[in-house]
Structures are given as structure tokens and as C-alpha cells.
Design a protein around this motif. Structure first.
Motif, PDB file in Angstrom:
ATOM      1  N   PHE A 232       4.257   1.220 -15.232  1.00  0.00           N
ATOM      2  CA  PHE A 232       5.333   2.165 -14.923  1.00  0.00           C
ATOM      3  C   PHE A 232       5.666   2.186 -13.427  1.00  0.00           C
ATOM      4  O   PHE A 232       6.417   3.046 -12.958  1.00  0.00           O
ATOM      5  CB  PHE A 232       4.957   3.563 -15.404  1.00  0.00           C
ATOM      6  CG  PHE A 232       4.923   3.686 -16.896  1.00  0.00           C
ATOM      7  CD1 PHE A 232       6.094   3.800 -17.627  1.00  0.00           C
ATOM      8  CD2 PHE A 232       3.713   3.654 -17.587  1.00  0.00           C
ATOM      9  CE1 PHE A 232       6.074   3.890 -19.020  1.00  0.00           C
ATOM     10  CE2 PHE A 232       3.666   3.746 -18.965  1.00  0.00           C
ATOM     11  CZ  PHE A 232       4.849   3.865 -19.688  1.00  0.00           C
ATOM     12  N   GLY A 233       5.085   1.231 -12.673  1.00  0.00           N
ATOM     13  CA  GLY A 233       5.446   1.075 -11.275  1.00  0.00           C
ATOM     14  C   GLY A 233       4.625   1.863 -10.283  1.00  0.00           C
ATOM     15  O   GLY A 233       5.079   2.104  -9.159  1.00  0.00           O
ATOM     16  N   TYR A 234       3.388   2.258 -10.674  1.00  0.00           N
ATOM     17  CA  TYR A 234       2.552   3.062  -9.777  1.00  0.00           C
ATOM     18  C   TYR A 234       1.165   2.438  -9.655  1.00  0.00           C
ATOM     19  O   TYR A 234       0.701   1.727 -10.540  1.00  0.00           O
ATOM     20  CB  TYR A 234       2.414   4.496 -10.303  1.00  0.00           C
ATOM     21  CG  TYR A 234       3.726   5.239 -10.400  1.00  0.00           C
ATOM     22  CD1 TYR A 234       4.253   5.895  -9.299  1.00  0.00           C
ATOM     23  CD2 TYR A 234       4.441   5.250 -11.601  1.00  0.00           C
ATOM     24  CE1 TYR A 234       5.462   6.568  -9.382  1.00  0.00           C
ATOM     25  CE2 TYR A 234       5.652   5.918 -11.690  1.00  0.00           C
ATOM     26  CZ  TYR A 234       6.161   6.571 -10.584  1.00  0.00           C
ATOM     27  OH  TYR A 234       7.360   7.228 -10.664  1.00  0.00           O
TER      28      TYR A 234
ATOM     29  N   ILE B 149      14.016  16.521 -23.768  1.00  0.00           N
ATOM     30  CA  ILE B 149      12.907  15.781 -23.166  1.00  0.00           C
ATOM     31  C   ILE B 149      13.112  14.309 -23.486  1.00  0.00           C
ATOM     32  O   ILE B 149      13.498  13.964 -24.602  1.00  0.00           O
ATOM     33  CB  ILE B 149      11.557  16.249 -23.748  1.00  0.00           C
ATOM     34  CG1 ILE B 149      11.329  17.725 -23.423  1.00  0.00           C
ATOM     35  CG2 ILE B 149      10.409  15.407 -23.222  1.00  0.00           C
ATOM     36  CD1 ILE B 149      11.064  18.003 -21.965  1.00  0.00           C
ATOM     37  N   TRP B 150      12.854  13.424 -22.520  1.00  0.00           N
ATOM     38  CA  TRP B 150      13.013  12.009 -22.816  1.00  0.00           C
ATOM     39  C   TRP B 150      11.834  11.200 -22.278  1.00  0.00           C
ATOM     40  O   TRP B 150      11.087  11.651 -21.418  1.00  0.00           O
ATOM     41  CB  TRP B 150      14.319  11.466 -22.247  1.00  0.00           C
ATOM     42  CG  TRP B 150      14.455  11.557 -20.764  1.00  0.00           C
ATOM     43  CD1 TRP B 150      14.050  10.638 -19.832  1.00  0.00           C
ATOM     44  CD2 TRP B 150      15.035  12.632 -20.019  1.00  0.00           C
ATOM     45  NE1 TRP B 150      14.337  11.069 -18.566  1.00  0.00           N
ATOM     46  CE2 TRP B 150      14.955  12.302 -18.647  1.00  0.00           C
ATOM     47  CE3 TRP B 150      15.622  13.851 -20.379  1.00  0.00           C
ATOM     48  CZ2 TRP B 150      15.423  13.132 -17.647  1.00  0.00           C
ATOM     49  CZ3 TRP B 150      16.093  14.689 -19.380  1.00  0.00           C
ATOM     50  CH2 TRP B 150      15.993  14.319 -18.038  1.00  0.00           C
ATOM     51  N   GLN B 151      11.696   9.998 -22.848  1.00  0.00           N
ATOM     52  CA  GLN B 151      10.641   9.083 -22.446  1.00  0.00           C
ATOM     53  C   GLN B 151      11.123   8.214 -21.295  1.00  0.00           C
ATOM     54  O   GLN B 151      12.265   7.761 -21.284  1.00  0.00           O
ATOM     55  CB  GLN B 151      10.221   8.206 -23.641  1.00  0.00           C
ATOM     56  CG  GLN B 151       9.617   9.023 -24.777  1.00  0.00           C
ATOM     57  CD  GLN B 151       9.433   8.237 -26.055  1.00  0.00           C
ATOM     58  OE1 GLN B 151       8.402   8.320 -26.688  1.00  0.00           O
ATOM     59  NE2 GLN B 151      10.433   7.482 -26.461  1.00  0.00           N
ATOM     60  N   LEU B 152      10.243   7.981 -20.338  1.00  0.00           N
ATOM     61  CA  LEU B 152      10.566   7.122 -19.204  1.00  0.00           C
ATOM     62  C   LEU B 152      10.382   5.659 -19.589  1.00  0.00           C
ATOM     63  O   LEU B 152       9.620   5.333 -20.504  1.00  0.00           O
ATOM     64  CB  LEU B 152       9.676   7.466 -18.011  1.00  0.00           C
ATOM     65  CG  LEU B 152       9.674   8.937 -17.579  1.00  0.00           C
ATOM     66  CD1 LEU B 152       8.763   9.138 -16.378  1.00  0.00           C
ATOM     67  CD2 LEU B 152      11.087   9.431 -17.273  1.00  0.00           C
ATOM     68  N   ARG B 153      11.076   4.781 -18.897  1.00  0.00           N
ATOM     69  CA  ARG B 153      11.000   3.355 -19.190  1.00  0.00           C
ATOM     70  C   ARG B 153       9.916   2.681 -18.343  1.00  0.00           C
ATOM     71  O   ARG B 153       9.678   3.052 -17.182  1.00  0.00           O
ATOM     72  CB  ARG B 153      12.345   2.700 -18.886  1.00  0.00           C
ATOM     73  CG  ARG B 153      13.321   2.556 -20.067  1.00  0.00           C
ATOM     74  CD  ARG B 153      13.072   3.501 -21.108  1.00  0.00           C
ATOM     75  NE  ARG B 153      13.706   3.143 -22.392  1.00  0.00           N
ATOM     76  CZ  ARG B 153      13.733   3.992 -23.410  1.00  0.00           C
ATOM     77  NH1 ARG B 153      13.190   5.181 -23.293  1.00  0.00           N
ATOM     78  NH2 ARG B 153      14.286   3.654 -24.542  1.00  0.00           N
ATOM     79  N   SER B 154       9.294   1.692 -18.936  1.00  0.00           N
ATOM     80  CA  SER B 154       8.310   0.889 -18.215  1.00  0.00           C
ATOM     81  C   SER B 154       9.038  -0.101 -17.311  1.00  0.00           C
ATOM     82  O   SER B 154      10.275  -0.182 -17.305  1.00  0.00           O
ATOM     83  CB  SER B 154       7.430   0.136 -19.202  1.00  0.00           C
ATOM     84  OG  SER B 154       8.176  -0.900 -19.825  1.00  0.00           O
TER      85      SER B 154
ATOM     86  N   ASN C 125       9.905   1.753 -24.058  1.00  0.00           N
ATOM     87  CA  ASN C 125       9.552   3.173 -24.174  1.00  0.00           C
ATOM     88  C   ASN C 125       8.053   3.381 -24.372  1.00  0.00           C
ATOM     89  O   ASN C 125       7.610   4.502 -24.616  1.00  0.00           O
ATOM     90  CB  ASN C 125      10.340   3.847 -25.298  1.00  0.00           C
ATOM     91  CG  ASN C 125      10.119   3.199 -26.662  1.00  0.00           C
ATOM     92  OD1 ASN C 125       9.134   2.495 -26.888  1.00  0.00           O
ATOM     93  ND2 ASN C 125      11.051   3.436 -27.590  1.00  0.00           N
ATOM     94  N   HIS C 126       7.282   2.310 -24.260  1.00  0.00           N
ATOM     95  CA  HIS C 126       5.826   2.395 -24.358  1.00  0.00           C
ATOM     96  C   HIS C 126       5.221   1.143 -23.742  1.00  0.00           C
ATOM     97  O   HIS C 126       5.929   0.147 -23.524  1.00  0.00           O
ATOM     98  CB  HIS C 126       5.370   2.524 -25.813  1.00  0.00           C
ATOM     99  CG  HIS C 126       5.588   1.268 -26.596  1.00  0.00           C
ATOM    100  ND1 HIS C 126       6.808   0.938 -27.146  1.00  0.00           N
ATOM    101  CD2 HIS C 126       4.744   0.235 -26.891  1.00  0.00           C
ATOM    102  CE1 HIS C 126       6.717  -0.238 -27.755  1.00  0.00           C
ATOM    103  NE2 HIS C 126       5.475  -0.685 -27.619  1.00  0.00           N
TER     104      HIS C 126
END
Length: 365
Positions: free
Chosen positions: A17-19, A88-93, A98-99
């Protein structure tokens, strides 16, 4: 607080997820019985990180795809001012998914709403009205969404006949020790055939809707500024279903005087004021669009959901506690006895419950 997760797994997940692990402060979030949920805070971003329980959700990609569909619809409804709560929404990788899948585990990141809180119980009729209205708004906003587009995440999730079949299978396979402990509860469930037949009959005529299927108060976020609900969360069990399931689960989880895993059954009572407020706000939230058969089903739902959850807890106890998280050996047995006792109390109050549901439906029609 994340000592049960190896450092390298967290690092791999966060990287997707970029972290980096080093830039993130991670803590446990909530007290859900199914998934493992964490709050992730960085200098510039806060989000929710969740590991899906694959024993419960055998098709985790279906879960995340369903959530995307529902969130997109609610975002549209919100933009058109047809939904007053916050989606509420899911963040993108990093790969726009979505996962992510790391070492066989499925993870997803979720949008985090700031300046809010959750509640574990209702203490006032005003809170009850807020809760009933919020869950009604959620379902009503999905009224023009085709529920058949959603994957059946847990087949027959709220099908009473299926739950009884699962209980009977567990009875055949369990140890004599567990069977002896559960014996009286098993016999009581078998004695409820007339009610079970009544549920089977009404479901043949009920319209399918998108239902949340976990309408507990702790699946609402409340604003710190207004103390009103601002979002319905935990969409993982959203599927095609019946209103009586959502309404019954809301009443079950909000109106008992003790927690659902309390063994002090002599202290259990039903808060009629809260039940009345929930009912009025829930029915009113559909703006007069409920079919008569749906209104009639709400009364059955009040009794159905504690009975069904009692069956599920008892089945899990007999199966060795594979589904619900437990803290001690008889935790699921205590939960089962608690919910079956609540079912009995609702049955004793059936005339009063009918007056509340039917009189409310007449005044809001």
C-alpha cells in the motif's frame, strides 16, 4: 499490540500500500469477533488495515468486490443527496487492487473517518432513534441496487433451516463431554418447531434486499461533534437478504440489559423504551415504502435473531470454537444460553412487541 503478527508480514503488507513499517504506528482497532483489524497512522495518513478471516470468509476476494460495489453505489447516492451518511470505501494497493495476498493471507486497507467514536450499547431512547434511522437509511439507499449482483459471501447465512442442520451435524460429531454440557439447550431448540415452521412460511413471500446482516450498534460511527451516526461500517456480510434479519439483529443487540456473553441471566430484561424508539425510527426511515409482509416479518425477526444466534453459538461450541473468538472453554456455550434466554423473553412479550411494531407501521404509513 501487534506482537501476534511477525514484523516481516506487516512490512510486506504495508509495502503493497506504499508504506514502510518504520513510518507506521499500528494499534489494534475494535473488538470484532471475526477479522483482525488495526489502525495505521503515519505522519500524513491514517487508515484501517484488516486481515480477513478465511475460515469465515472462504472467498475473501468476493468480500472485497462486494464492498466495492456497495460503496460505489452509496457514494453515488450520497452525491445525489439520497444518502445522508458517509460511505466507507476500500483503498487501492500499489497494483490498484482492493486487497493484497501475503503468505496466503488476504489483507485490505479501508478509508478511516476522523473525529468519531463507536458505542457498545445504547443508553437512551434518543440514541436508539439514531441507530434505527441510520440502519434504515443504509438499506433504503440500496433499495435501487440489484442485490443479485452481490456474491453470496456466506451461503444460507441467516437461513434458520441450514443453521439447525449444522447444529444436528455438530451434535453427531462432538464429544460426549460437550454434548452433555449442551444437552438442555439442544432439547429446547428442538422444541421450537412451530416457530421454525412460521419462519419458513413467511420467507417464501418476502422481497430480497441488500441487507447488512450485522446491525449492531458498534457497526456505526458517531460524530464527536453531533453525537449522531455518520457512517455504517463493516460491510463484509452485506448480501441479498430480508429486512427481518437486520431489524431483528439490531433489536437483539441493542435492547437486552446485559451483554450477549454475560452468564447473569437472572439480570436480563428487555428495555421496551429503547425497543420502541428503534422500531419507530427504523420503520420511518423507509418513508412509507415497506410492504405489509415486510412489516409483519419484523415482529418475527425480533424473536428469530436471538434464536438463530443461540444456535450458531451452540454449534460452534460443539465444533470446538472454530468460528467465533473465545476467551475461555465454555464462552460459546454461555453466549448460546444468553441468546436463547433472550429469545424466551421476547416470546413472553410477544403481544406487546406486536403492538409496538404494528402501531408504528400505521402511524408512519
Amino acid at each position: 499490540m501487534t506482537q501476534n503478527l511477525p514484523h516481516n508480514i506487516l512490512a510486506l503488507v504495508l509495502a503493497q500500500f506504499g508504506y514502510t513499517r518504520e513510518e507506521c504506528n499500528i494499534s489494534l482497532l475494535g473488538n470484532g469477533l471475526i477479522n483482525h483489524t488495526y489502525l495505521v497512522q503515519t505522519q500524513h495518513k491514517t487508515f484501517v488495515l484488516q486481515c480477513l478471516n478465511q475460515q469465515v470468509f472462504t472467498g475473501p476476494e468476493q468480500v472485497t468486490d462486494n464492498v466495492d460495489l456497495i460503496s460505489e453505489h452509496l457514494l453515488t447516492q450520497s452525491s445525489n443527496k439520497n444518502y445522508a451518511l458517509m460511505p466507507i470505501w476500500q483503498l487501492r494497493s500499489q497494483n490498484n487492487k482492493n486487497h493484497v495476498k501475503i503468505q496466503g493471507q488476504y489483507w485490505r486497507a479501508l478509508h478511516y473517518i476522523e473525529d468519531c467514536y463507536t458505542l457498545e450499547s445504547i443508553t437512551t431512547s434518543e440514541q436508539a432513534s439514531f441507530v434505527g434511522n441510520a440502519f434504515a437509511q443504509f438499506t433504503n439507499a440500496l433499495g435501487n441496487f440489484n442485490s443479485q449482483k452481490l456474491a453470496d459471501i456466506i451461503p444460507q447465512f441467516h437461513d434458520l433451516s441450514t443453521r439447525i442442520t449444522q447444529l444436528n451435524q455438530a451434535v453427531k460429531k462432538t464429544s460426549n463431554t460437550l454434548l452433555l454440557q449442551a444437552h438442555s439447550n439442544i432439547n429446547f431448540i428442538k422444541s421450537q418447531k412451530n416457530f421454525i415452521d412460521e419462519i419458513t412460511a413467511i420467507t417464501k413471500n418476502l422481497p430480497l434486499r441488500v441487507t447488512h446482516n450485522d446491525t449492531k450498534i458498534n457497526n456505526l460511527l458517531f460524530s464527536n461533534k453531533t453525537n449522531r451516526p455518520i457512517a455504517v461500517v463493516d460491510l463484509d456480510t452485506c448480501m441479498a437478504g430480508y429486512l427481518m434479519h437486520d431489524f431483528g439483529d439490531m433489536v437483539r443487540s441493542c435492547c437486552a440489559s446485559i451483554a450477549e456473553d454475560s452468564a447473569e441471566l437472572d439480570k436480563m430484561s428487555i428495555n421496551i423504551d429503547i425497543l420502541t424508539a428503534l422500531t419507530k425510527a427504523y420503520i420511518a426511515g423507509f418513508n412509507g415504502t415497506l410492504a405489509k409482509v415486510e412489516i409483519n416479518s419484523l415482529l418475527l425477526g425480533i424473536k428469530l435473531m436471538p434464536l438463530m444466534l443461540g444456535i450458531r453459538f451452540l454449534t460452534d461450541f460443539l465444533n470446538g470454537d472454530n468460528y467465533f473468538k473465545t476467551r475461555y472453554a465454555t464462552h460459546n456455550l454461555v453466549r448460546a444460553e444468553n441468546q436463547l434466554h433472550l429469545y424466551k423473553l421476547f416470546c413472553q412479550q410477544e403481544s406487546l412487541l406486536a403492538d409496538i411494531v404494528l402501531s408504528t407501521s400505521r402511524t408512519t404509513a
